[in-house]
Design a protein around this motif. Structure first.
Motif, PDB file in Angstrom:
ATOM      1  N   LEU A 179      10.193 -19.466 119.305  1.00 52.01           N
ATOM      2  CA  LEU A 179      10.047 -19.625 120.705  1.00 52.01           C
ATOM      3  C   LEU A 179      10.129 -21.343 121.275  1.00 52.01           C
ATOM      4  O   LEU A 179      10.133 -22.154 120.490  1.00 52.01           O
ATOM      5  CB  LEU A 179       8.594 -19.366 121.271  1.00 52.01           C
ATOM      6  CG  LEU A 179       8.221 -17.784 120.655  1.00 52.01           C
ATOM      7  CD1 LEU A 179       6.739 -17.438 120.796  1.00 52.01           C
ATOM      8  CD2 LEU A 179       9.058 -16.777 121.413  1.00 52.01           C
ATOM      9  N   TYR A 180      10.700 -21.212 122.622  1.00 56.38           N
ATOM     10  CA  TYR A 180      10.807 -22.571 122.932  1.00 56.38           C
ATOM     11  C   TYR A 180      10.367 -22.742 124.523  1.00 56.38           C
ATOM     12  O   TYR A 180      10.378 -21.609 125.126  1.00 56.38           O
ATOM     13  CB  TYR A 180      12.274 -23.161 123.007  1.00 56.38           C
ATOM     14  CG  TYR A 180      13.089 -22.127 123.601  1.00 56.38           C
ATOM     15  CD1 TYR A 180      13.882 -22.498 125.039  1.00 56.38           C
ATOM     16  CD2 TYR A 180      13.764 -20.975 123.195  1.00 56.38           C
ATOM     17  CE1 TYR A 180      14.838 -21.735 125.622  1.00 56.38           C
ATOM     18  CE2 TYR A 180      14.731 -20.216 123.681  1.00 56.38           C
ATOM     19  CZ  TYR A 180      15.350 -20.744 125.244  1.00 56.38           C
ATOM     20  OH  TYR A 180      16.054 -19.747 125.541  1.00 56.38           O
TER      21      TYR A 180
ATOM     22  N   LYS B 241       5.374 -15.708 102.171  1.00 60.03           N
ATOM     23  CA  LYS B 241       5.140 -17.074 102.700  1.00 60.03           C
ATOM     24  C   LYS B 241       4.978 -16.985 104.299  1.00 60.03           C
ATOM     25  O   LYS B 241       6.126 -17.249 104.737  1.00 60.03           O
ATOM     26  CB  LYS B 241       5.945 -17.980 102.193  1.00 60.03           C
ATOM     27  CG  LYS B 241       5.515 -19.436 102.500  1.00 60.03           C
ATOM     28  CD  LYS B 241       6.308 -20.603 101.649  1.00 60.03           C
ATOM     29  CE  LYS B 241       5.727 -21.879 101.775  1.00 60.03           C
ATOM     30  NZ  LYS B 241       6.530 -22.925 101.170  1.00 60.03           N
ATOM     31  N   PRO B 242       3.817 -16.835 104.711  1.00 59.94           N
ATOM     32  CA  PRO B 242       3.755 -16.746 106.344  1.00 59.94           C
ATOM     33  C   PRO B 242       3.465 -18.188 106.621  1.00 59.94           C
ATOM     34  O   PRO B 242       2.917 -19.005 106.066  1.00 59.94           O
ATOM     35  CB  PRO B 242       2.493 -15.848 106.483  1.00 59.94           C
ATOM     36  CG  PRO B 242       1.890 -16.149 105.415  1.00 59.94           C
ATOM     37  CD  PRO B 242       2.640 -16.021 104.205  1.00 59.94           C
ATOM     38  N   SER B 243       4.032 -18.646 107.677  1.00 64.15           N
ATOM     39  CA  SER B 243       3.858 -19.943 108.260  1.00 64.15           C
ATOM     40  C   SER B 243       3.840 -19.912 109.680  1.00 64.15           C
ATOM     41  O   SER B 243       4.134 -18.904 110.541  1.00 64.15           O
ATOM     42  CB  SER B 243       5.042 -21.029 107.752  1.00 64.15           C
ATOM     43  OG  SER B 243       6.136 -20.580 108.562  1.00 64.15           O
ATOM     44  N   LEU B 244       3.251 -21.268 110.273  1.00 63.30           N
ATOM     45  CA  LEU B 244       3.118 -21.489 111.828  1.00 63.30           C
ATOM     46  C   LEU B 244       3.636 -22.960 111.804  1.00 63.30           C
ATOM     47  O   LEU B 244       3.176 -23.987 111.171  1.00 63.30           O
ATOM     48  CB  LEU B 244       1.531 -21.320 112.117  1.00 63.30           C
ATOM     49  CG  LEU B 244       1.268 -21.884 113.503  1.00 63.30           C
ATOM     50  CD1 LEU B 244       1.858 -20.808 114.733  1.00 63.30           C
ATOM     51  CD2 LEU B 244      -0.100 -21.973 113.906  1.00 63.30           C
ATOM     52  N   THR B 245       4.542 -23.124 112.889  1.00 63.36           N
ATOM     53  CA  THR B 245       5.084 -24.470 113.214  1.00 63.36           C
ATOM     54  C   THR B 245       4.299 -24.677 114.550  1.00 63.36           C
ATOM     55  O   THR B 245       4.517 -24.042 115.609  1.00 63.36           O
ATOM     56  CB  THR B 245       6.700 -24.458 113.491  1.00 63.36           C
ATOM     57  OG1 THR B 245       7.287 -23.967 112.387  1.00 63.36           O
ATOM     58  CG2 THR B 245       7.133 -25.535 113.875  1.00 63.36           C
TER      59      THR B 245
ATOM     60  N   ILE C  36      14.195 -32.757 118.643  1.00 61.03           N
ATOM     61  CA  ILE C  36      13.368 -33.211 117.363  1.00 61.03           C
ATOM     62  C   ILE C  36      12.490 -31.854 117.271  1.00 61.03           C
ATOM     63  O   ILE C  36      11.637 -32.005 116.443  1.00 61.03           O
ATOM     64  CB  ILE C  36      13.026 -34.384 117.158  1.00 61.03           C
ATOM     65  CG1 ILE C  36      11.892 -34.759 118.156  1.00 61.03           C
ATOM     66  CG2 ILE C  36      14.247 -35.306 117.408  1.00 61.03           C
ATOM     67  CD1 ILE C  36      11.055 -35.939 117.872  1.00 61.03           C
ATOM     68  N   GLY C  37      12.480 -31.116 118.145  1.00 62.04           N
ATOM     69  CA  GLY C  37      11.454 -29.944 118.019  1.00 62.04           C
ATOM     70  C   GLY C  37      11.377 -28.879 119.020  1.00 62.04           C
ATOM     71  O   GLY C  37      12.043 -29.136 120.281  1.00 62.04           O
ATOM     72  N   LEU C  38      10.757 -27.951 119.305  1.00 67.32           N
ATOM     73  CA  LEU C  38      10.269 -27.110 120.230  1.00 67.32           C
ATOM     74  C   LEU C  38       9.154 -26.984 120.791  1.00 67.32           C
ATOM     75  O   LEU C  38       8.082 -26.956 119.964  1.00 67.32           O
ATOM     76  CB  LEU C  38      10.664 -25.319 119.658  1.00 67.32           C
ATOM     77  CG  LEU C  38      12.129 -25.271 119.216  1.00 67.32           C
ATOM     78  CD1 LEU C  38      12.316 -23.932 118.711  1.00 67.32           C
ATOM     79  CD2 LEU C  38      13.299 -25.684 120.076  1.00 67.32           C
ATOM     80  N   ALA C  39       9.137 -26.729 122.021  1.00 67.06           N
ATOM     81  CA  ALA C  39       7.811 -27.225 122.706  1.00 67.06           C
ATOM     82  C   ALA C  39       6.861 -25.688 123.003  1.00 67.06           C
ATOM     83  O   ALA C  39       6.202 -25.778 123.812  1.00 67.06           O
ATOM     84  CB  ALA C  39       7.860 -27.507 124.241  1.00 67.06           C
ATOM     85  N   LEU C  40       6.960 -25.009 121.990  1.00 66.11           N
ATOM     86  CA  LEU C  40       6.147 -23.942 121.759  1.00 66.11           C
ATOM     87  C   LEU C  40       5.861 -23.518 120.209  1.00 66.11           C
ATOM     88  O   LEU C  40       6.684 -23.954 119.569  1.00 66.11           O
ATOM     89  CB  LEU C  40       6.655 -22.405 122.519  1.00 66.11           C
ATOM     90  CG  LEU C  40       6.709 -22.449 124.179  1.00 66.11           C
ATOM     91  CD1 LEU C  40       7.176 -21.358 124.452  1.00 66.11           C
ATOM     92  CD2 LEU C  40       5.351 -22.371 124.659  1.00 66.11           C
ATOM     93  N   PRO C  41       4.707 -22.971 120.008  1.00 66.81           N
ATOM     94  CA  PRO C  41       4.536 -22.703 118.557  1.00 66.81           C
ATOM     95  C   PRO C  41       5.450 -21.539 118.124  1.00 66.81           C
ATOM     96  O   PRO C  41       5.697 -20.567 118.800  1.00 66.81           O
ATOM     97  CB  PRO C  41       3.028 -21.877 118.686  1.00 66.81           C
ATOM     98  CG  PRO C  41       2.864 -21.648 119.868  1.00 66.81           C
ATOM     99  CD  PRO C  41       3.507 -22.695 120.794  1.00 66.81           C
ATOM    100  N   ASN C  42       5.875 -21.586 116.865  1.00 61.77           N
ATOM    101  CA  ASN C  42       6.783 -20.939 116.191  1.00 61.77           C
ATOM    102  C   ASN C  42       6.107 -20.233 114.824  1.00 61.77           C
ATOM    103  O   ASN C  42       5.365 -20.744 114.473  1.00 61.77           O
ATOM    104  CB  ASN C  42       8.243 -21.562 115.672  1.00 61.77           C
ATOM    105  CG  ASN C  42       9.054 -21.830 116.944  1.00 61.77           C
ATOM    106  OD1 ASN C  42      10.272 -22.071 116.580  1.00 61.77           O
ATOM    107  ND2 ASN C  42       8.680 -22.003 117.855  1.00 61.77           N
ATOM    108  N   TYR C  43       6.493 -18.910 114.681  1.00 60.34           N
ATOM    109  CA  TYR C  43       5.873 -18.540 113.492  1.00 60.34           C
ATOM    110  C   TYR C  43       6.854 -17.339 112.526  1.00 60.34           C
ATOM    111  O   TYR C  43       7.725 -17.020 113.285  1.00 60.34           O
ATOM    112  CB  TYR C  43       4.731 -17.679 113.988  1.00 60.34           C
ATOM    113  CG  TYR C  43       4.802 -16.369 114.997  1.00 60.34           C
ATOM    114  CD1 TYR C  43       5.314 -15.117 114.458  1.00 60.34           C
ATOM    115  CD2 TYR C  43       4.786 -16.717 116.178  1.00 60.34           C
ATOM    116  CE1 TYR C  43       5.580 -14.063 115.404  1.00 60.34           C
ATOM    117  CE2 TYR C  43       5.078 -15.660 117.179  1.00 60.34           C
ATOM    118  CZ  TYR C  43       5.321 -14.516 116.751  1.00 60.34           C
ATOM    119  OH  TYR C  43       5.639 -13.378 117.826  1.00 60.34           O
ATOM    120  N   GLY C  44       6.458 -17.239 111.446  1.00 59.64           N
ATOM    121  CA  GLY C  44       7.494 -16.579 110.739  1.00 59.64           C
ATOM    122  C   GLY C  44       6.929 -16.077 109.446  1.00 59.64           C
ATOM    123  O   GLY C  44       5.862 -16.394 108.944  1.00 59.64           O
ATOM    124  N   VAL C  45       7.689 -15.414 108.552  1.00 57.53           N
ATOM    125  CA  VAL C  45       7.462 -15.162 107.102  1.00 57.53           C
ATOM    126  C   VAL C  45       8.680 -15.064 106.273  1.00 57.53           C
ATOM    127  O   VAL C  45       9.600 -14.606 106.661  1.00 57.53           O
ATOM    128  CB  VAL C  45       6.734 -13.871 107.248  1.00 57.53           C
ATOM    129  CG1 VAL C  45       7.765 -12.721 107.773  1.00 57.53           C
ATOM    130  CG2 VAL C  45       6.163 -13.203 105.699  1.00 57.53           C
TER     131      VAL C  45
END
Length: 281
Positions: A177-178, A129-133, A145-154
């Motif tokens: 990332l932040y 399950k890959p994902s992008l935040t 309540i969140g990070l100001a850069l995109p995060n990604y993972g699997v």
């Protein structure tokens, strides 16, 4: 200093799969079918409220919240079955608390789950399950309540089905990332950005309509100045109202080690969840 020492860190497991557990399962939504997961969670801190020296911060996996105060939020996920073994999902959380001069909607996640291998008799399956935040704003990061850069993972998922018992195992990696121009709530200025997560969740089918689960795991502790890993344990009940509607309840406690998680002494954090999963065509 007191707020710094008691900062709560909620790191995402990339998805809101198999609510109200943190551990996802290898199953996917049927082709051309839909699923909605709508939950409410509330956090709390436990243990000493004053500490004279630096101690480990507390991680509570499952939701991305970094704030120092109690949080109340409504995580939502919509999932669509694309094929018989592939699903796509989108999710976000609406924070009722804390609030400020920023959008209360955060943790926007896009994910795809592919069940790429399974036994012919259906007793086991593997999925990835890959994902992008999507990134939040600077003020959301400062408020926690969140990070100001995109995060990604699997996330690599394994499930074993043995009649009335299921066992689900997860192993995931996130590039967290932040924006270094902003603080992450009141935490330290430097955080680890390579986050690993591992968990196991046995699920027992007590009756036709009730399942009980014990979900335990460990995760990277983001502050570079603190210990590398933290632990959690979660108890959950899933009640099937009918074939298409499930009600879920869970309680989770996390701390620096399992002794504190189960012993109840020392600094820890908890999260209580309640909500439903609705499947429809």
């Amino acid at each position: 200093m007191r707020l710094y020492l008691l900062t709560l860190l909620f790191i995402p497991v990339l998805s809101y799969g198999f609510e109200p557990l943190n551990t996802d399962d290898a199953g996917t939504v049927k082709k051309s079918s839909n699923q909605i997961e709508q939950y409410f969670f509330k956090t709390a801190t436990h243990g000493h409220n004053t500490v004279s020296s630096k101690s480990s911060q507390i991680i509570t996996p499952g939701e991305e919240y970094f704030g120092v105060s109690q949080a109340q939020a409504f995580p939502f996920t919509y999932t669509r079955g694309l094929t018989e073994n592939i699903e796509a999902s989108i999710g976000a959380s609406y924070f009722a608390t804390p609030r400020g001069s920023y959008s209360p909607i955060s943790n926007k996640v896009i994910a795809i789950k592919w069940r790429f291998l399974e036994a012919e008799d259906g007793q086991w399956a593997l999925a990835i399950k890959p994902s992008l935040t999507l990134p939040g704003t600077g003020q959301q990061q400062v408020s926690g309540i969140g990070l100001a850069l995109p995060n990604y993972g699997v996330n690599l998922i394994g499930s074993h089905y043995l009649g009335d018992i299921e066992i689900h195992v997860n192993a995931s990696y996130t590039k967290s990332l932040y924006n270094t121009n902003y603080l992450i709530a009141t935490g330290p200025p430097e955080n680890r950005t390579n986050i690993i997560f591992a968990s196991v969740a046995p699920v027992w089918k007590v009756s036709k309509s009730i399942k009980l689960a014990l979900d335990t795991g460990l995760e990277t502790n983001p502050p570079i100045s603190q210990q590398y890993l933290s632990n959690y344990a979660l108890l959950a009940t899933i009640i099937s109202i009918n074939d298409d509607l499930d009600l879920g309840l869970s309680y989770m406690r996390s701390a620096a080690n399992m002794g504190v998680v189960f012993g109840g002494t020392g600094i820890s954090a908890s999260r209580s969840d309640i909500g439903f999963t609705w499947r429809f065509q």
